[in-house]
Design an enzyme around this catalytic site. Sequence first.
Site, mmCIF file in Angstrom:
data_model
loop_
_atom_site.group_PDB
_atom_site.id
_atom_site.type_symbol
_atom_site.label_atom_id
_atom_site.label_comp_id
_atom_site.label_asym_id
_atom_site.label_seq_id
_atom_site.Cartn_x
_atom_site.Cartn_y
_atom_site.Cartn_z
ATOM 1 N N VAL A 1 10.647 -7.205 10.091
ATOM 2 C CA VAL A 1 11.828 -6.356 10.321
ATOM 3 C C VAL A 1 11.495 -5.415 11.478
ATOM 4 C CG1 VAL A 1 13.393 -4.670 9.293
ATOM 5 C CG2 VAL A 1 12.431 -6.509 7.899
ATOM 6 N N GLY B 1 4.835 -9.954 4.065
ATOM 7 C CA GLY B 1 5.531 -9.902 5.346
ATOM 8 C C GLY B 1 4.830 -10.747 6.410
ATOM 9 N N MET C 1 0.847 -1.199 0.000
ATOM 10 C CA MET C 1 0.000 0.000 0.000
ATOM 11 C C MET C 1 0.880 1.247 0.000
ATOM 12 S SD MET C 1 -3.468 -0.921 2.007
ATOM 13 C CE MET C 1 -2.908 -0.658 3.673
ATOM 14 N N LYS D 1 4.854 -10.049 9.436
ATOM 15 C CA LYS D 1 4.291 -9.176 10.469
ATOM 16 C C LYS D 1 2.768 -9.238 10.418
ATOM 17 C CE LYS D 1 3.428 -4.598 11.727
ATOM 18 N NZ LYS D 1 2.306 -4.325 10.878
ATOM 19 N N LEU E 1 6.642 3.133 1.670
ATOM 20 C CA LEU E 1 7.607 2.039 1.878
ATOM 21 C C LEU E 1 8.648 2.399 2.934
ATOM 22 C CD1 LEU E 1 8.153 1.013 -1.863
ATOM 23 C CD2 LEU E 1 6.421 0.213 -0.244
ATOM 24 N N GLY F 1 11.037 -2.300 6.292
ATOM 25 C CA GLY F 1 10.332 -3.589 6.297
ATOM 26 C C GLY F 1 10.007 -4.025 4.876
ATOM 27 N N HIS F 2 9.594 -3.069 4.047
ATOM 28 C CA HIS F 2 9.306 -3.398 2.651
ATOM 29 C C HIS F 2 10.587 -3.759 1.902
ATOM 30 C CE1 HIS F 2 5.760 -0.764 3.584
ATOM 31 N NE2 HIS F 2 5.146 -1.775 3.003
#
Length: 292
Positions: free
Chosen positions: A187, A158, A39, A160, A42, A45-46
Amino acid sequence: MLEARRDLRMSTVTTIAAVRAQVAEWRAARERVVFVPTMGNLHAGHVSLIEAARRHGKRFVASIFVNPMQFGPNEDFAHYPRTPALDAQMLADAGCDLMFMPEVGEIYPNGADQATRVEVPGISNILCGEFRPGHFEGVATVVAKLFNIVDADVAIFGEKDFQQLTVIRRMAADLCLRVEIVGAPTVREPDGLAMSSRNQYLDEAQRKLAPTIYRQLQLAVAALKSGVREYAKIEAAGRAALDGAGFRTDYFSVRDAKTLAPAKSDTKYFVVLTASRLGKARLIDNVQYTAG
Ligand code: PAF
């Protein structure tokens, strides 16, 4: 850090037809296509998803689309952070070949309310689904559409968003989709807070408090590792610690990592998940543990 490379080669497209034309060329050349749906907004984590993408194929497509269907009426769709220029630069630097950034009308020509929906029963209505009715239907619908548009060999998500990953795996299996779903580890910031676009909603004091979530998840996993199997006690302790620190906890739960059903006495693959509100932010996180 990812080195800057290939950034002159990234194309940015906004139409389904343009994505299909490009991917068809790659498929004709027998190049493996990897897809990272996002989405936008960024962060590091991305970047880990992007690095994982690079390991799984030759061509890398990312989508940036804030999907209205997965937001509830009182949620943050309008305020969700949108940083398209920075996202484009980050993807280009990471060696992305194709960035798909559609308007809402391209994905939902008849409006999101009128669109055909994909429902993954059972696991969509528990945990986050209980507190965000319709959320996972919105996720499953847009991801199914994006899979049909991009026609990738592999898609990366991810860990997460563990429940989201579980819902998408189930949807892909149930609909016999050919795409392989790969999970990438969470991350974290140096203090343990899982990276998320929604961390920006935290003020300074809340940001200092936020890593309590990860600490409580680690304590829960430590209890499992030491052989505790009274899950209700572990859950109550986690919730009490978070609420006592100033969070408003939606759930703190010990689950089977494969099915997301409540853990049983013979569960081997565990995941402890929580969603907890702090100020304007609703933070989610989880830690997995496999009993030896
Ligand atoms: O995790 C996200 O960013 C979104 O839920 C996704 C998978 C891109 C679908 O909109």
